[in-house]
Design an enzyme around this catalytic site. Structure first.
Site, PDB file in Angstrom:
ATOM      1  N   ASP A   1      -0.928  -6.220  -0.260  1.00 31.88           N
ATOM      2  CA  ASP A   1      -1.312  -5.549   0.982  1.00 31.88           C
ATOM      3  C   ASP A   1      -2.822  -5.381   1.032  1.00 31.88           C
ATOM      4  O   ASP A   1      -3.453  -5.032   0.023  1.00 31.88           O
ATOM      5  CB  ASP A   1      -0.696  -4.145   1.013  1.00 31.88           C
ATOM      6  CG  ASP A   1       0.329  -3.996   2.118  1.00 31.88           C
ATOM      7  OD1 ASP A   1       0.248  -4.723   3.130  1.00 31.88           O
ATOM      8  OD2 ASP A   1       1.213  -3.142   1.955  1.00 31.88           O
TER       9      ASP A   1
ATOM     10  N   ASP B   1       0.837  -1.204   0.000  1.00 33.02           N
ATOM     11  CA  ASP B   1       0.000   0.000   0.000  1.00 33.02           C
ATOM     12  C   ASP B   1       0.873   1.256   0.000  1.00 33.02           C
ATOM     13  O   ASP B   1       0.364   2.372  -0.084  1.00 33.02           O
ATOM     14  CB  ASP B   1      -1.025  -0.007   1.146  1.00 33.02           C
ATOM     15  CG  ASP B   1      -0.387  -0.066   2.508  1.00 33.02           C
ATOM     16  OD1 ASP B   1       0.836  -0.182   2.599  1.00 33.02           O
ATOM     17  OD2 ASP B   1      -1.145   0.024   3.508  1.00 33.02           O
ATOM     18  N   SER B   2       2.215   1.053   0.032  1.00 31.68           N
ATOM     19  CA  SER B   2       3.125   2.177  -0.223  1.00 31.68           C
ATOM     20  C   SER B   2       2.887   2.726  -1.629  1.00 31.68           C
ATOM     21  O   SER B   2       3.390   3.803  -1.956  1.00 31.68           O
ATOM     22  CB  SER B   2       4.580   1.729  -0.056  1.00 31.68           C
ATOM     23  OG  SER B   2       4.821   0.549  -0.795  1.00 31.68           O
TER      24      SER B   2
ATOM     25  N   LYS C   1      -1.144  -9.364   3.050  1.00 36.98           N
ATOM     26  CA  LYS C   1      -0.467  -8.823   4.239  1.00 36.98           C
ATOM     27  C   LYS C   1      -1.399  -7.835   4.919  1.00 36.98           C
ATOM     28  O   LYS C   1      -2.092  -7.072   4.249  1.00 36.98           O
ATOM     29  CB  LYS C   1       0.839  -8.132   3.838  1.00 36.98           C
ATOM     30  CG  LYS C   1       1.540  -7.439   5.013  1.00 36.98           C
ATOM     31  CD  LYS C   1       2.939  -6.990   4.662  1.00 36.98           C
ATOM     32  CE  LYS C   1       3.019  -5.636   4.021  1.00 36.98           C
ATOM     33  NZ  LYS C   1       2.473  -4.532   4.825  1.00 36.98           N
TER      34      LYS C   1
ATOM     35  N   GLU D   1       8.747  -3.698  11.039  1.00 35.15           N
ATOM     36  CA  GLU D   1       9.126  -2.414  10.451  1.00 35.15           C
ATOM     37  C   GLU D   1       9.608  -1.461  11.533  1.00 35.15           C
ATOM     38  O   GLU D   1       8.925  -1.241  12.541  1.00 35.15           O
ATOM     39  CB  GLU D   1       7.930  -1.801   9.691  1.00 35.15           C
ATOM     40  CG  GLU D   1       8.296  -0.454   9.065  1.00 35.15           C
ATOM     41  CD  GLU D   1       7.347   0.025   7.983  1.00 35.15           C
ATOM     42  OE1 GLU D   1       6.383  -0.698   7.635  1.00 35.15           O
ATOM     43  OE2 GLU D   1       7.582   1.147   7.478  1.00 35.15           O
TER      44      GLU D   1
HETATM   45  O1  KIV Z   1       3.504  -1.113   1.631  1.00 37.02           O
HETATM   46  C1  KIV Z   1       4.695  -1.440   1.750  1.00 37.02           C
HETATM   47  O2  KIV Z   1       5.547  -1.180   0.902  1.00 37.02           O
HETATM   48  C2  KIV Z   1       5.060  -2.148   2.978  1.00 37.02           C
HETATM   49  C3  KIV Z   1       6.524  -2.402   3.196  1.00 37.02           C
HETATM   50  C4  KIV Z   1       7.158  -1.161   3.645  1.00 37.02           C
HETATM   51  C5  KIV Z   1       6.746  -3.532   4.134  1.00 37.02           C
HETATM   52  O3  KIV Z   1       4.241  -2.482   3.752  1.00 37.02           O
END
Ligand code: KIV
Length: 285
Positions: free
Chosen positions: A92, A53-54, A122, A191
């Site tokens: 995510d 979700d980044s 995730k 994290e």
């Molecule tokens: O969304 C993402 O990129 C993440 C990573 C930073 C683990 O959750």
């Protein structure tokens, strides 16, 4: 949608992740949000691709992950899956998609698997998510948990800070990790936690730890691809090591192309199409 054969040799599924932990072999995970970067990451031999979700920060410029929608992750996941042959594709679950009820969370996770092509999902949270993790796993949905700094809690936490620095917080995170393992998660992202704490959790658990800003002892390291290759802006967190400056490479290419267009050097004859001699003759007749 044309998916690869699930039994393709070398394809990374849960057993490969477990076996690597048992052998003490380190694995690598990177984010990807589209077809070309997924292909590049997969062909470079990365073991796990996270459709994170980044995407909200890196691609959409939202500033944080809160606004990211299930449709945005599903669409990114479809593209990533198409560009991936070997790596495990993990999607995510965006903020709000696993918060209302277990049934709705299962429905959303199934969507990511059935339409997005995700091979695991995730989600963020510790003991508060352990029942949900169990339910998802009971429904055949492989789950990666995520503790420490959980960016979807940014408003509650009041920023992005290292977590687990006091003994009380550290013990709580160790307990959370164990509860998530018991609930059936096959890996847990740690994290922004102190490296000693990440090391302890990694030793305590039989499942893999996936570290980001959590030191070298985690079983798997994850980074945001765009941080690694220099395609994000502003101050970078301490744990980001830039291995390339693709942003600068792109800027130089664009400037050179613009200059060539303006000077008449682009396109040249071999970069365009001409009339045949016959057509020229007919036109001048
Ligand atoms: O969304 C993402 O990129 C993440 C990573 C930073 C683990 O959750």
């Amino acid at each position: 949608m044309a998916y690869l054969q699930p039994d393709k040799e070398g394809k990374v599924y849960l057993p490969a992740i477990r076996a690597a932990k048992e052998r003490g072999e380190k694995l690598v995970c990177l984010t990807a949000y589209d077809y070309p970067t997924a292909r590049i990451v997969d062909e470079a031999g990365v073991d796990m691709i996270l459709v994170g979700d980044s995407i909200g920060n890196v691609i959409h410029g939202y500033g944080n992950t809160i606004p990211v929608s299930l449709d945005e992750i599903t669409s990114a996941c479809i593209a990533v899956k198409r560009g991936t042959e070997r790596a495990m594709v993990v999607a995510d679950m965006p903020f709000g998609t696993y918060h209302i009820s277990e049934n709705e969370s299962v429905k959303n996770a199934l969507r990511l698997m059935k339409y997005g092509g995700a091979e695991a999902v995730k989600l963020e949270g510790g003991r508060n998510r352990s029942d949900l993790v169990k339910r998802l796993v009971d429904e055949e949905i492989p789950v990666v948990a995520h503790i420490g700094l959980t960016p979807q809690s940014v408003y509650k936490m009041g920023g992005y800070r290292v977590q687990g620095r006091t003994a009380e917080q550290a013990k709580r995170l160790i307990e959370d990790a164990k509860l998530l393992e018991e609930a059936g998660a096959f890996a847990v992202v740690l994290e922004l936690v102190p490296r000693e704490l990440a090391g302890m959790i990694t030793k305590e658990l039989t499942i893999s730890t996936i570290g980001i800003g959590a030191g070298a002892e985690c079983d798997i390291q994850v980074l945001v691809l765009h941080d690694l290759v220099g395609m994000t802006f502003g101050r970078q967190p301490r744990f980001v090591r830039r291995y390339a400056d693709i942003g600068q490479v792109m800027t130089d290419a664009i400037k050179n192309w613009s200059a060539d267009v303006k000077s008449g050097a682009y396109p040249n004859d071999s970069e365009s199409y001409g009339l045949t001699d016959e057509t020229k003759r007919e036109m001048s007749a």
